[in-house]
Design a protein around this motif. Sequence first.
Motif, PDB file in Angstrom:
ATOM      1  N   ALA A  88       0.841  -1.196   0.000  1.00  0.00           N
ATOM      2  CA  ALA A  88       0.000   0.000   0.000  1.00  0.00           C
ATOM      3  C   ALA A  88       0.876   1.246   0.000  1.00  0.00           C
ATOM      4  CB  ALA A  88      -0.912   0.006   1.219  1.00  0.00           C
ATOM      5  N   LYS A  89       0.352   2.287  -0.623  1.00  0.00           N
ATOM      6  CA  LYS A  89       1.009   3.593  -0.613  1.00  0.00           C
ATOM      7  C   LYS A  89      -0.104   4.601  -0.348  1.00  0.00           C
ATOM      8  CE  LYS A  89       3.960   6.674  -3.364  1.00  0.00           C
ATOM      9  NZ  LYS A  89       4.619   6.862  -4.683  1.00  0.00           N
ATOM     10  N   PHE A  90      -0.204   5.044   0.906  1.00  0.00           N
ATOM     11  CA  PHE A  90      -1.373   5.789   1.361  1.00  0.00           C
ATOM     12  C   PHE A  90      -1.420   7.233   0.863  1.00  0.00           C
ATOM     13  CE2 PHE A  90      -1.406   2.205   4.185  1.00  0.00           C
ATOM     14  CZ  PHE A  90      -2.752   1.987   4.447  1.00  0.00           C
ATOM     15  N   THR A  91      -2.653   7.714   0.704  1.00  0.00           N
ATOM     16  CA  THR A  91      -2.883   9.088   0.255  1.00  0.00           C
ATOM     17  C   THR A  91      -2.528  10.099   1.332  1.00  0.00           C
ATOM     18  OG1 THR A  91      -4.649   8.398  -1.241  1.00  0.00           O
ATOM     19  CG2 THR A  91      -4.679  10.692  -0.519  1.00  0.00           C
ATOM     20  N   TYR A  92      -2.947   9.826   2.563  1.00  0.00           N
ATOM     21  CA  TYR A  92      -2.775  10.796   3.647  1.00  0.00           C
ATOM     22  C   TYR A  92      -1.524  10.489   4.466  1.00  0.00           C
ATOM     23  CZ  TYR A  92      -7.459  12.580   2.725  1.00  0.00           C
ATOM     24  OH  TYR A  92      -8.555  13.146   2.136  1.00  0.00           O
ATOM     25  N   PRO A  93      -0.762  11.530   4.845  1.00  0.00           N
ATOM     26  CA  PRO A  93       0.469  11.300   5.616  1.00  0.00           C
ATOM     27  C   PRO A  93       0.219  10.634   6.958  1.00  0.00           C
ATOM     28  CG  PRO A  93      -0.069  13.660   5.498  1.00  0.00           C
ATOM     29  CD  PRO A  93      -0.954  12.964   4.525  1.00  0.00           C
ATOM     30  N   GLU A  94      -0.981  10.825   7.517  1.00  0.00           N
ATOM     31  CA  GLU A  94      -1.291  10.216   8.809  1.00  0.00           C
ATOM     32  C   GLU A  94      -1.187   8.688   8.775  1.00  0.00           C
ATOM     33  OE1 GLU A  94      -3.680  14.095   8.718  1.00  0.00           O
ATOM     34  OE2 GLU A  94      -3.080  12.518   7.315  1.00  0.00           O
ATOM     35  N   ARG A  95      -1.380   8.117   7.592  1.00  0.00           N
ATOM     36  CA  ARG A  95      -1.366   6.657   7.476  1.00  0.00           C
ATOM     37  C   ARG A  95      -0.151   6.123   6.710  1.00  0.00           C
ATOM     38  NH1 ARG A  95      -6.932   3.736   6.243  1.00  0.00           N
ATOM     39  NH2 ARG A  95      -5.679   2.108   7.245  1.00  0.00           N
ATOM     40  N   ALA A  96       0.735   7.009   6.296  1.00  0.00           N
ATOM     41  CA  ALA A  96       1.824   6.621   5.397  1.00  0.00           C
ATOM     42  C   ALA A  96       2.695   5.492   5.942  1.00  0.00           C
ATOM     43  CB  ALA A  96       2.688   7.834   5.081  1.00  0.00           C
ATOM     44  N   ALA A  97       2.929   5.472   7.248  1.00  0.00           N
ATOM     45  CA  ALA A  97       3.826   4.474   7.830  1.00  0.00           C
ATOM     46  C   ALA A  97       3.218   3.068   7.851  1.00  0.00           C
ATOM     47  CB  ALA A  97       4.213   4.882   9.254  1.00  0.00           C
ATOM     48  N   GLU A  98       1.919   2.965   7.630  1.00  0.00           N
ATOM     49  CA  GLU A  98       1.284   1.647   7.666  1.00  0.00           C
ATOM     50  C   GLU A  98       1.744   0.752   6.506  1.00  0.00           C
ATOM     51  OE1 GLU A  98      -3.002   1.621   8.276  1.00  0.00           O
ATOM     52  OE2 GLU A  98      -2.869   3.660   9.066  1.00  0.00           O
ATOM     53  N   GLY A  99       1.909   1.344   5.326  1.00  0.00           N
ATOM     54  CA  GLY A  99       2.317   0.559   4.159  1.00  0.00           C
ATOM     55  C   GLY A  99       3.617  -0.193   4.395  1.00  0.00           C
ATOM     56  N   PRO A 100       4.699   0.496   4.783  1.00  0.00           N
ATOM     57  CA  PRO A 100       5.953  -0.209   5.058  1.00  0.00           C
ATOM     58  C   PRO A 100       5.850  -1.221   6.203  1.00  0.00           C
ATOM     59  CG  PRO A 100       6.363   2.119   4.705  1.00  0.00           C
ATOM     60  CD  PRO A 100       4.878   1.952   4.769  1.00  0.00           C
ATOM     61  N   ALA A 101       5.023  -0.928   7.210  1.00  0.00           N
ATOM     62  CA  ALA A 101       4.871  -1.856   8.336  1.00  0.00           C
ATOM     63  C   ALA A 101       4.262  -3.174   7.873  1.00  0.00           C
ATOM     64  CB  ALA A 101       4.016  -1.222   9.432  1.00  0.00           C
ATOM     65  N   TYR A 102       3.225  -3.083   7.072  1.00  0.00           N
ATOM     66  CA  TYR A 102       2.607  -4.296   6.555  1.00  0.00           C
ATOM     67  C   TYR A 102       3.536  -5.016   5.567  1.00  0.00           C
ATOM     68  CZ  TYR A 102      -1.959  -3.889   8.744  1.00  0.00           C
ATOM     69  OH  TYR A 102      -2.973  -3.861   9.663  1.00  0.00           O
ATOM     70  N   GLN A 103       4.208  -4.272   4.728  1.00  0.00           N
ATOM     71  CA  GLN A 103       5.126  -4.898   3.775  1.00  0.00           C
ATOM     72  C   GLN A 103       6.235  -5.650   4.508  1.00  0.00           C
ATOM     73  OE1 GLN A 103       6.785  -2.233   0.859  1.00  0.00           O
ATOM     74  NE2 GLN A 103       7.649  -3.889  -0.367  1.00  0.00           N
ATOM     75  N   LYS A 104       6.755  -5.065   5.589  1.00  0.00           N
ATOM     76  CA  LYS A 104       7.800  -5.737   6.370  1.00  0.00           C
ATOM     77  C   LYS A 104       7.275  -7.031   6.984  1.00  0.00           C
ATOM     78  CE  LYS A 104      11.156  -5.095  10.093  1.00  0.00           C
ATOM     79  NZ  LYS A 104      10.876  -6.429  10.682  1.00  0.00           N
ATOM     80  N   TRP A 105       6.037  -6.999   7.468  1.00  0.00           N
ATOM     81  CA  TRP A 105       5.475  -8.219   8.060  1.00  0.00           C
ATOM     82  C   TRP A 105       5.458  -9.333   7.013  1.00  0.00           C
ATOM     83  CZ3 TRP A 105       1.651 -11.729   7.108  1.00  0.00           C
ATOM     84  CH2 TRP A 105       1.329 -12.604   8.148  1.00  0.00           C
ATOM     85  N   PHE A 106       4.994  -9.025   5.822  1.00  0.00           N
ATOM     86  CA  PHE A 106       4.931 -10.040   4.776  1.00  0.00           C
ATOM     87  C   PHE A 106       6.324 -10.513   4.381  1.00  0.00           C
ATOM     88  CE2 PHE A 106       0.550  -8.478   4.049  1.00  0.00           C
ATOM     89  CZ  PHE A 106      -0.098  -9.708   3.976  1.00  0.00           C
ATOM     90  N   ALA A 107       7.255  -9.599   4.251  1.00  0.00           N
ATOM     91  CA  ALA A 107       8.623  -9.978   3.896  1.00  0.00           C
ATOM     92  C   ALA A 107       9.223 -10.878   4.967  1.00  0.00           C
ATOM     93  CB  ALA A 107       9.479  -8.733   3.703  1.00  0.00           C
ATOM     94  N   ASP A 108       8.957 -10.562   6.231  1.00  0.00           N
ATOM     95  CA  ASP A 108       9.469 -11.378   7.333  1.00  0.00           C
ATOM     96  C   ASP A 108       8.875 -12.781   7.335  1.00  0.00           C
ATOM     97  OD1 ASP A 108      10.997  -9.251   8.183  1.00  0.00           O
ATOM     98  OD2 ASP A 108       9.686  -8.704   9.856  1.00  0.00           O
TER      99      ASP A 108
END
Length: 277
Positions: A88-108
Amino acid sequence: MTTTRTSTPRHYLMCSPKHFEVSYEINPWMDVTRATDTARAVRQWENLRATYLAWGHTVDLIEPIPGLPDMVYAANGATVVDGLVYSAKFTYPERAAEGPAYQKWFADQGFVTQTAAETNEGEGDILMVGDVILGGSGFRTAVAAHAELAALTGREVVTLELVDPHYYHLDTALAVIDSDPASPLIAYYPPAFSAASQAVLAARYPDAIMASASDAVALGLNAVSDGRRVVVAPGAVDLAAQLRERGFEPFGVDTSELLKGGGGAKCCTLEIRRAQP
């Protein structure tokens, strides 16, 4: 004659709302002046998770991060097709950090992940119906992300334009009820879509369930189906009745506290679709 429906085992990723609050406003459902009850949100979420487990589905958990109250809406975190994770690549900065967090979980967990170049909010706007992907646009996800996803997955992606800000994600205006490629079925609320997109939906899914305005405002279309049993908002009584008529078993699960952030059962549920053997 009522069709006999069959449940299929599902694999979901969820995130506890233990940090849930409404501390900003990025959709019409959010109101920072309205009190939120985090403990109640957790109880409702636990009930949703327990429902999936009781049905025999697999539920993995990602650890919630303080300061990311919307991380509970796991469906927005990524899209998983054939075991490939599109971040995910979020529209609003308030949620921007969620995309990398979820991507890291999947990569792990050993998944192959693709970092999105285009703005998209995961399964909030990307829904699989059989072999086809429906892509929402208009508020959160760029049309260019649909092309990126099509190239990545090799699947057809059909763009649908949302026009009502209350239904800012596709999964608030459309639910996948049966994802069997041989007999796909959706439910949707026509006024949430542009006239052109309504025409596309009518042509592709002539047997679709039409949700009422009361279904939509209860966020009833933010539903989760395993092919037979369907989690729906308790207030979506018209939708529940239509589901029963089609041979499905609707189950009302209260997520009203989480609705204060603009999400329901589907928002809390990211489906992990692995490659078929």
